[in-house]
Design a protein around this motif. Structure first.
Motif, PDB file in Angstrom:
ATOM      1  N   ASP A 217      65.995  39.482  51.875  1.00  0.00           N
ATOM      2  CA  ASP A 217      66.556  40.766  51.455  1.00  0.00           C
ATOM      3  C   ASP A 217      67.984  40.777  51.961  1.00  0.00           C
ATOM      4  OD1 ASP A 217      67.354  43.408  51.229  1.00  0.00           O
ATOM      5  OD2 ASP A 217      65.527  44.251  52.068  1.00  0.00           O
ATOM      6  N   THR A 218      68.917  40.531  51.034  1.00  0.00           N
ATOM      7  CA  THR A 218      70.301  40.287  51.437  1.00  0.00           C
ATOM      8  C   THR A 218      71.139  41.560  51.317  1.00  0.00           C
ATOM      9  OG1 THR A 218      70.893  39.639  49.171  1.00  0.00           O
ATOM     10  CG2 THR A 218      70.165  37.890  50.658  1.00  0.00           C
TER      11      THR A 218
ATOM     12  N   THR B 122      80.429  44.192  47.398  1.00  0.00           N
ATOM     13  CA  THR B 122      81.559  43.585  46.701  1.00  0.00           C
ATOM     14  C   THR B 122      82.651  43.227  47.715  1.00  0.00           C
ATOM     15  OG1 THR B 122      81.058  45.001  44.810  1.00  0.00           O
ATOM     16  CG2 THR B 122      83.225  43.944  44.833  1.00  0.00           C
TER      17      THR B 122
ATOM     18  N   ASP C  66      77.429  52.401  54.493  1.00  0.00           N
ATOM     19  CA  ASP C  66      75.970  52.482  54.556  1.00  0.00           C
ATOM     20  C   ASP C  66      75.513  52.999  55.914  1.00  0.00           C
ATOM     21  OD1 ASP C  66      74.807  51.391  52.064  1.00  0.00           O
ATOM     22  OD2 ASP C  66      75.967  49.605  52.605  1.00  0.00           O
TER      23      ASP C  66
ATOM     24  N   ARG D 193      73.575  54.646  51.222  1.00  0.00           N
ATOM     25  CA  ARG D 193      74.961  55.065  51.390  1.00  0.00           C
ATOM     26  C   ARG D 193      75.029  56.401  52.116  1.00  0.00           C
ATOM     27  NH1 ARG D 193      78.871  51.189  49.713  1.00  0.00           N
ATOM     28  NH2 ARG D 193      80.260  52.957  49.957  1.00  0.00           N
TER      29      ARG D 193
ATOM     30  N   ARG E 125      76.581  50.185  41.334  1.00  0.00           N
ATOM     31  CA  ARG E 125      77.232  51.098  42.249  1.00  0.00           C
ATOM     32  C   ARG E 125      78.174  52.012  41.481  1.00  0.00           C
ATOM     33  NH1 ARG E 125      80.693  48.410  47.006  1.00  0.00           N
ATOM     34  NH2 ARG E 125      82.173  50.090  47.340  1.00  0.00           N
TER      35      ARG E 125
HETATM   36  C1  WT7 Z   1      76.061  48.488  48.193  1.00  0.00           C
HETATM   37  C2  WT7 Z   1      77.060  47.502  47.728  1.00  0.00           C
HETATM   38  C3  WT7 Z   1      76.641  42.862  46.958  1.00  0.00           C
HETATM   39  C4  WT7 Z   1      75.581  42.771  46.080  1.00  0.00           C
HETATM   40  C5  WT7 Z   1      75.375  43.782  45.021  1.00  0.00           C
HETATM   41  C6  WT7 Z   1      75.800  45.172  45.319  1.00  0.00           C
HETATM   42  C7  WT7 Z   1      73.777  48.472  48.627  1.00  0.00           C
HETATM   43  C8  WT7 Z   1      73.331  45.988  48.627  1.00  0.00           C
HETATM   44  C9  WT7 Z   1      71.454  45.890  49.717  1.00  0.00           C
HETATM   45  C10 WT7 Z   1      70.243  45.589  50.399  1.00  0.00           C
HETATM   46  C11 WT7 Z   1      70.034  47.855  50.885  1.00  0.00           C
HETATM   47  C12 WT7 Z   1      71.864  47.232  49.668  1.00  0.00           C
HETATM   48  C13 WT7 Z   1      74.496  49.051  49.818  1.00  0.00           C
HETATM   49  C14 WT7 Z   1      75.891  48.486  49.685  1.00  0.00           C
HETATM   50  N1  WT7 Z   1      73.031  47.268  48.969  1.00  0.00           N
HETATM   51  N2  WT7 Z   1      72.389  45.158  49.066  1.00  0.00           N
HETATM   52  N3  WT7 Z   1      69.776  44.336  50.481  1.00  0.00           N
HETATM   53  N4  WT7 Z   1      69.574  46.608  50.965  1.00  0.00           N
HETATM   54  N5  WT7 Z   1      71.145  48.201  50.251  1.00  0.00           N
HETATM   55  O1  WT7 Z   1      77.154  45.204  45.597  1.00  0.00           O
HETATM   56  O2  WT7 Z   1      77.957  46.983  44.069  1.00  0.00           O
HETATM   57  O3  WT7 Z   1      79.295  46.314  46.082  1.00  0.00           O
HETATM   58  O4  WT7 Z   1      77.153  47.598  46.327  1.00  0.00           O
HETATM   59  O5  WT7 Z   1      74.773  48.147  47.673  1.00  0.00           O
HETATM   60  O6  WT7 Z   1      74.508  50.432  49.713  1.00  0.00           O
HETATM   61  O7  WT7 Z   1      76.867  49.252  50.316  1.00  0.00           O
HETATM   62  P1  WT7 Z   1      77.966  46.528  45.483  1.00  0.00           P
END
Ligand code: WT7
Length: 654
Positions: free
Chosen positions: A414-415, A419, A505, A520, A531
């Protein structure tokens, strides 16, 4: 979707996996300790995993101090990213498949593109871009479906030192135009039309509409995907397939500085319009390739499949740059999980003998709802590692993924990342860590997370604590700036909690010291892993003639994670109706794209505001969440009565 603290199970790696993995528990502990105690020594060593034209002598040079935020890695080294992803593999694995392209329609043949073929295709595309006048440092917008040419285009830009900015093909022409202008791009690369889930998106005509609002000098390079007719403007539109027949299949890779931008990727924030996140060449590639190798325990010969779109950072780092830098075979899938039916993902895994499978919780939730038979009908014995990304995963979906898809054999990584972070920040490593349903577990090497008290900004030490998540030292793939607006970069990420990178977060560190992302804490919502800034949807709504004011919040949604809940105050002369609701929905889709489609629109005669006129979103969130008991103090409201009306007329969840 909130991850409750109720799940306490833990799944340790099998002895076999721990023994064969790149990283076991002891190795993780030793490497992690080294990576945070002496980052320069650590990264100085690991930076060598990629090929440098001129090796670096400096490793990191980073300050998080507001007013002086400056981040550099390997700053005197030079390299070429495309040579790292292609040329350096040619001798040893020229005939190995680099990209497996799986089309939308399962009856259309998959393509296997070898590293040698990739080299030719990328060089041709690079030469075409040069012919169109693109030079080092110029911006190229890529608006393509998930076809191999998207990877060629990215790598072609990298080859000549142009900066790509991919716009997800699901964004509207308005959003596309704003990004072309925002990055002042010279060329837009697109396709005629794009099949997806059995339907077609008219990409080229979206570009035509977008370019009406851009400089006349912007050129359009059109890839033939379906052969559908499109309008054509001579002198502006160029036929990629025709030009590729003439173009040379050799193009010398440009020597780039480690800190030269590789790409811009627009992403949503809590305020204003999306910002252009800038990633640079050296540090980004080191980190993308290293996380790809260790997080997925990637071994030579593995077939790796990340189901994301190259329009998102996940596609950049884990379809293209990470896997190709490691000489992997990476799957590019044009379609959707449910077309022709809900077994498509699993059929593709079987067909291409996928070893690592990486997807989003929202897809898992949708598929889980279709029943297990779609999974069970496929041979998934090739799968070794499963991954998720994009949003917190609820334990039900995690358990289904683990039991039904993974047959209890495959660790789930679970990564957690963003961005902005370029690559994984927290994740279990398959051979090193037990996994827990819903926990991102441990920081990656070189990442030092801290939990802060949201009010005081003090670091909260110890375990079994919760707060906002910050990172207290730089890592190589950290974004460098917001394109054209360094001040916004500093303000967004480094001003709320001084001296730290603030991720936006919330998180919990459990009794064992493992991390759980709680979602968030700002006005960013996560809809199906996409997002979105609530401010963006609001500004789209108020651009409609009938709308006086709008406030947008997220609410829990079973499949999407969060849905989009809009409170809309109409102009005096506008009548509320279902028709108008439909119109507003279509309006937002055109302004932003289908992913921003409002789920619920409530007519709000007034919005709860403080006496100084600030909308109290906390209250609107609670109403949307159906959580009236927790409205908190409403006494500072200018007109407390509006809250009663909003509660009374709350939209039922659909
Ligand atoms: C936001 C970033 C980077 C990959 C795709 C999303 C949420 C991302 C998880 C996880 C819980 C997560 C956070 C973060 N998020 N991965 N494994 N567990 N929340 O990228 O569009 O830049 O969004 O996605 O809230 O801040 P992004």
């Amino acid at each position: 979707m909130s991850t409750e603290a109720t799940e306490t199970r833990s799944y340790p790696p099998s002895a076999d996996l721990a023994a064969s993995a790149h990283i076991d528990a002891a190795r993780y502990d030793a490497m992690y300790a080294a990576s945070v105690s002496d980052p320069d020594a650590f990264w100085g060593e690991h930076g060598k995993r990629i090929d440098w034209i001129k090796p670096y002598t400096k490793v990191s040079n980073a300050s998080f101090q507001p007013g002086n935020v400056d981040i550099k890695w390997f700053e005197d080294g030079t390299l070429n990213v495309s040579a790292n992803c292609i040329d350096r593999h040619l001798e040893t694995r020229g005939d190995q498949t680099a990209i497996i392209f799986e089309p939308d329609d399962p009856n259309e043949a998959a393509q296997h593109i070898t590293y040698t073929q990739l080299h030719g295709a990328v060089c041709r595309m690079a030469n075409i871009l040069e012919e169109l006048g693109v030079r080092k440092g110029d911006r190229v917008v890529i608006y393509l479906p998930m076809i191999p040419e998207a990877a060629y285009a990215m790598l072609a830009c990298a080859r000549i030192g142009a900066i790509h900015s991919i716009v997800f093909a699901g964004f509207s022409s308005d959003a596309l135009g704003a990004r072309v202008n925002g990055s002042d791009a010279k060329v837009v690369i697109t396709a005629d039309t794009a099949p997806r889930g059995g339907r077609k998106t008219a990409l080229k005509s979206n570009v035509d509409a977008a370019l009406l609002h851009c400089k006349d000098s912007v050129k359009c390079l059109v890839v033939k995907r379906t052969g559908d007719q499109t309008t054509w403007i001579d002198g502006r539109d160029f036929d990629y397939n025709e030009m590729a027949l003439e173009a040379s299949d050799y193009c010398k890779p440009a020597e780039m500085n480690a800190e030269d931008p590789l790409f811009i990727l627009y992403t949503s924030g809590s305020t204003g319009q999306p910002k252009g996140v800038v990633h640079c060449s050296g540090g980004y590639l080191v980190y993308a390739s290293m996380t790809h190798q260790y997080t997925f325990d990637y071994h030579e010969g593995d077939v790796f499949w990340c189901t994301a779109d190259v329009g998102w950072v996940t596609g950049h780092s884990y379809i293209v740059y990470g896997p190709l830098a490691n000489g992997a075979t990476t799957v590019m899938f044009e379609g959707v999980p449910t077309y022709p039916d809900a077994s498509r993902f699993w059929q593709v895994c079987e067909k291409h003998k996928v070893n690592q499978f990486y997807t989003a919780p929202t897809a898992l939730r949708a598929l889980m709802g279709q029943g297990d038979s779609f999974v069970e009908s496929c041979d998934l014995s090739s799968l070794r590692i499963l991954g998720t990304v994009g949003e917190p995963i609820n334990p039900e979906a995690w358990n289904w993924y683990n039991d039904v898809v993974g047959g209890g054999r495959c660790p789930i990584v679970d990564t957690w990342w963003q961005t902005e972070t370029g690559g994984h920040m927290m994740t279990p490593l398959p051979g090193a860590h037990a996994t827990k349903p819903g926990s991102a577990m441990k920081p990656f090497f070189g990442v030092h997370p801290v939990v802060l008290d949201p009010q005081s900004g003090e670091v909260i030490e110890g375990n079994d604590v919760e707060g906002v998540l910050c990172i207290d030292q730089s890592w190589p793939a950290q974004m460098r700036t917001v394109w054209g607006d360094h001040e916004r970069f500093e303000k967004t990420y480094f001003s709320d909690y001084k001296g730290y990178y603030f991720a936006g977060d919330g998180c919990r560190r459990d009794a064992d010291g493992d991390y759980w992302i709680t979602g968030r804490v700002d006005d960013v919502i996560n809809v199906s892993g996409h997002r979105m800034g609530t401010a963006e949807v609001e500004s789209a709504l108020v651009a409609h003639a009938s709308v006086a004011e709008a406030a947008v919040v997220g609410y829990p949604h079973d499949i999407k994670g969060q849905g989009i809940y809009c409170y809309v105050t109409l102009m005096n002369n506008a009548e509320p109706s279902d028709e108008l609701r439909k119109e507003l929905r279509t309006w937002v889709r055109t302004e932003i794209g289908p992913i921003a489609s409002p789920d619920l629109i409530q007519w709000a005669p007034g919005l709860p505001k403080t006496r100084s006129g600030k909308i109290m979103r906390r209250i609107l969130r609670k109403i949307a969440e159906n959580d009236y008991g927790a409205l908190g103090d409403t006494s500072t409201l200018a007109e407390p009565a509006v809250v009663d009306d909003l509660i009374e007329n709350r939209m039922n969840k659909v």
